[in-house]
Design a protein around this motif. Sequence first.
Motif, PDB file in Angstrom:
ATOM      1  N   PRO A  32       0.668  -1.260   0.069  1.00 18.19           N
ATOM      2  CA  PRO A  32      -0.055   0.075   0.079  1.00 18.19           C
ATOM      3  C   PRO A  32       0.951   1.384   0.003  1.00 18.19           C
ATOM      4  N   LYS A  33       1.970   1.267   0.754  1.00 16.95           N
ATOM      5  CA  LYS A  33       2.904   2.536   0.613  1.00 16.95           C
ATOM      6  C   LYS A  33       3.226   2.908  -0.869  1.00 16.95           C
ATOM      7  N   ASP A  34       3.330   1.915  -1.884  1.00 18.10           N
ATOM      8  CA  ASP A  34       3.414   2.224  -3.283  1.00 18.10           C
ATOM      9  C   ASP A  34       2.234   2.243  -4.165  1.00 18.10           C
ATOM     10  N   ALA A  35       1.236   2.675  -3.392  1.00 18.93           N
ATOM     11  CA  ALA A  35      -0.253   2.890  -4.224  1.00 18.93           C
ATOM     12  C   ALA A  35      -0.429   4.203  -4.401  1.00 18.93           C
ATOM     13  N   ALA A  36      -0.853   4.543  -5.562  1.00 17.91           N
ATOM     14  CA  ALA A  36      -1.318   5.886  -5.846  1.00 17.91           C
ATOM     15  C   ALA A  36      -2.888   6.376  -5.545  1.00 17.91           C
ATOM     16  N   ILE A  37      -3.190   5.508  -4.658  1.00 15.00           N
ATOM     17  CA  ILE A  37      -4.528   5.627  -3.857  1.00 15.00           C
ATOM     18  C   ILE A  37      -4.245   5.517  -2.514  1.00 15.00           C
ATOM     19  N   SER A  38      -4.794   6.108  -1.521  1.00 14.86           N
ATOM     20  CA  SER A  38      -4.603   6.005  -0.150  1.00 14.86           C
ATOM     21  C   SER A  38      -6.097   6.423   0.528  1.00 14.86           C
ATOM     22  N   VAL A  39      -6.305   5.473   1.531  1.00 18.14           N
ATOM     23  CA  VAL A  39      -7.441   5.615   2.479  1.00 18.14           C
ATOM     24  C   VAL A  39      -7.134   6.533   3.757  1.00 18.14           C
ATOM     25  N   LEU A  40      -7.696   7.529   4.147  1.00 19.36           N
ATOM     26  CA  LEU A  40      -7.395   8.087   4.998  1.00 19.36           C
ATOM     27  C   LEU A  40      -8.442   7.667   6.048  1.00 19.36           C
ATOM     28  N   SER A  41      -8.085   7.520   7.488  1.00 20.95           N
ATOM     29  CA  SER A  41      -9.133   7.108   8.306  1.00 20.95           C
ATOM     30  C   SER A  41      -9.286   8.409   9.268  1.00 20.95           C
ATOM     31  N   TYR A  42     -10.564   8.500   9.793  1.00 18.01           N
ATOM     32  CA  TYR A  42     -10.856   9.531  10.532  1.00 18.01           C
ATOM     33  C   TYR A  42     -11.446   8.904  11.425  1.00 18.01           C
ATOM     34  N   ASP A  43     -11.060   8.714  12.566  1.00 18.59           N
ATOM     35  CA  ASP A  43     -11.789   7.697  13.452  1.00 18.59           C
ATOM     36  C   ASP A  43     -12.949   8.332  14.055  1.00 18.59           C
ATOM     37  N   GLU A  44     -12.533   9.614  14.507  1.00 21.79           N
ATOM     38  CA  GLU A  44     -13.489  10.421  15.361  1.00 21.79           C
ATOM     39  C   GLU A  44     -14.900  10.647  14.627  1.00 21.79           C
ATOM     40  N   ALA A  45     -14.585  10.770  13.402  1.00 14.69           N
ATOM     41  CA  ALA A  45     -15.927  10.814  12.523  1.00 14.69           C
ATOM     42  C   ALA A  45     -16.254   9.592  11.896  1.00 14.69           C
ATOM     43  N   ILE A  47     -15.407   7.572   9.463  1.00 12.65           N
ATOM     44  CA  ILE A  47     -15.490   7.606   8.033  1.00 12.65           C
ATOM     45  C   ILE A  47     -14.141   7.255   7.643  1.00 12.65           C
ATOM     46  N   GLN A  48     -13.946   6.602   6.477  1.00 13.17           N
ATOM     47  CA  GLN A  48     -12.770   6.335   5.606  1.00 13.17           C
ATOM     48  C   GLN A  48     -12.946   7.163   4.252  1.00 13.17           C
ATOM     49  N   VAL A  49     -11.674   7.766   3.734  1.00  9.90           N
ATOM     50  CA  VAL A  49     -11.804   8.545   2.554  1.00  9.90           C
ATOM     51  C   VAL A  49     -10.690   8.136   1.764  1.00  9.90           C
ATOM     52  N   PRO A  50     -11.082   7.477   0.542  1.00  4.78           N
ATOM     53  CA  PRO A  50     -10.037   7.255  -0.393  1.00  4.78           C
ATOM     54  C   PRO A  50      -9.603   8.566  -1.322  1.00  4.78           C
ATOM     55  N   MET A  51      -8.243   8.789  -1.494  1.00  2.00           N
ATOM     56  CA  MET A  51      -7.799  10.074  -1.908  1.00  2.00           C
ATOM     57  C   MET A  51      -6.869   9.517  -2.886  1.00  2.00           C
ATOM     58  N   THR A  52      -7.052  10.124  -4.121  1.00  2.00           N
ATOM     59  CA  THR A  52      -6.204   9.791  -5.342  1.00  2.00           C
ATOM     60  C   THR A  52      -5.970  11.125  -6.111  1.00  2.00           C
ATOM     61  N   CYS A  53      -4.987  11.095  -7.029  1.00  2.00           N
ATOM     62  CA  CYS A  53      -5.099  12.347  -8.029  1.00  2.00           C
ATOM     63  C   CYS A  53      -6.260  12.760  -8.781  1.00  2.00           C
ATOM     64  N   LEU A  54      -6.645  14.088  -8.681  1.00  2.00           N
ATOM     65  CA  LEU A  54      -7.913  14.537  -9.303  1.00  2.00           C
ATOM     66  C   LEU A  54      -7.562  14.998 -10.628  1.00  2.00           C
ATOM     67  N   GLN A  55      -6.624  14.660 -11.406  1.00  2.00           N
ATOM     68  CA  GLN A  55      -6.268  14.949 -12.824  1.00  2.00           C
ATOM     69  C   GLN A  55      -6.574  16.348 -12.953  1.00  2.00           C
ATOM     70  N   CYS A  96       1.606  19.574  -4.998  1.00  2.00           N
ATOM     71  CA  CYS A  96       0.174  19.012  -5.188  1.00  2.00           C
ATOM     72  C   CYS A  96      -0.707  19.765  -4.113  1.00  2.00           C
ATOM     73  N   PRO A  97      -1.688  20.511  -4.207  1.00  2.00           N
ATOM     74  CA  PRO A  97      -2.493  21.147  -3.047  1.00  2.00           C
ATOM     75  C   PRO A  97      -3.289  20.167  -2.379  1.00  2.00           C
ATOM     76  N   PHE A  98      -3.268  18.953  -2.915  1.00  2.00           N
ATOM     77  CA  PHE A  98      -4.353  17.848  -2.371  1.00  2.00           C
ATOM     78  C   PHE A  98      -3.353  16.828  -1.539  1.00  2.00           C
ATOM     79  N   GLY A  99      -2.136  16.703  -1.770  1.00  2.00           N
ATOM     80  CA  GLY A  99      -1.098  15.627  -1.277  1.00  2.00           C
ATOM     81  C   GLY A  99      -1.556  14.428  -1.725  1.00  2.00           C
ATOM     82  N   ASN A 100      -1.826  14.534  -3.165  1.00  3.40           N
ATOM     83  CA  ASN A 100      -2.309  13.070  -3.840  1.00  3.40           C
ATOM     84  C   ASN A 100      -0.952  12.550  -4.696  1.00  3.40           C
ATOM     85  N   ILE A 111       4.949   8.564  -7.143  1.00  2.60           N
ATOM     86  CA  ILE A 111       3.849   7.820  -7.469  1.00  2.60           C
ATOM     87  C   ILE A 111       2.431   8.776  -7.592  1.00  2.60           C
ATOM     88  N   LYS A 112       1.847   8.662  -8.779  1.00  2.00           N
ATOM     89  CA  LYS A 112       0.835   9.522  -8.890  1.00  2.00           C
ATOM     90  C   LYS A 112      -0.348   8.537  -9.811  1.00  2.00           C
TER      91      LYS A 112
END
Length: 159
Positions: A32-45, A47-55, A96-100, A111-112
């Motif tokens: 997963p460290k070499d993936a171009a998509i990552s899932v961010l965990s927000y335990d307090e909320a 939810i899980q949010v997949p993030m990837t390049c927005l092209q 990258c303003p989104f850190g993707n 990796i993008k």
Amino acid sequence: MSKGIVISPEKCTGCRTCELVCSFYKIDEFNPKDAAISVLSYDEAGIQVPMTCLQCDEPHCMTVCTVNAITKDSKTGIVHVDGEKCIGCKMCVSACPFGNMTYSSRQKKVIKCDLCDGYPQCVRLCPSGALDYKELDSSLQKRKNIASQFVETLREGAK
């Protein structure tokens, strides 16, 4: 119109299949460290949010690349990194303003997401349907703005 990955965070279960599929498809390893998509965990909320390049329409990563290793296909809208030209300066990662975008020190390359050249494997194998690959309408910028506000709100809540 171009196509892109549309993310529905409310459907994401946090299984991280997208990360595993991406790394396996691109480098033939489950890392997963070499993936171009990552899932961010927000335990307090909760939810899980997949993030990837927005092209992006006007990619900052492409603008700062001093060796012109990053290009945008005018027909598909896909932003590509030419690994042969890339010198690994990581300016694109910082821009990258989104850190993707990330840099793999193990692979010595940026990796993008390149949408798997129009057939994104993460979308194809997402078990919950949290990822969709479809035509993006003219409200793309509006959705990008909403997405960045959503992420910022989650980041503030996680502090």
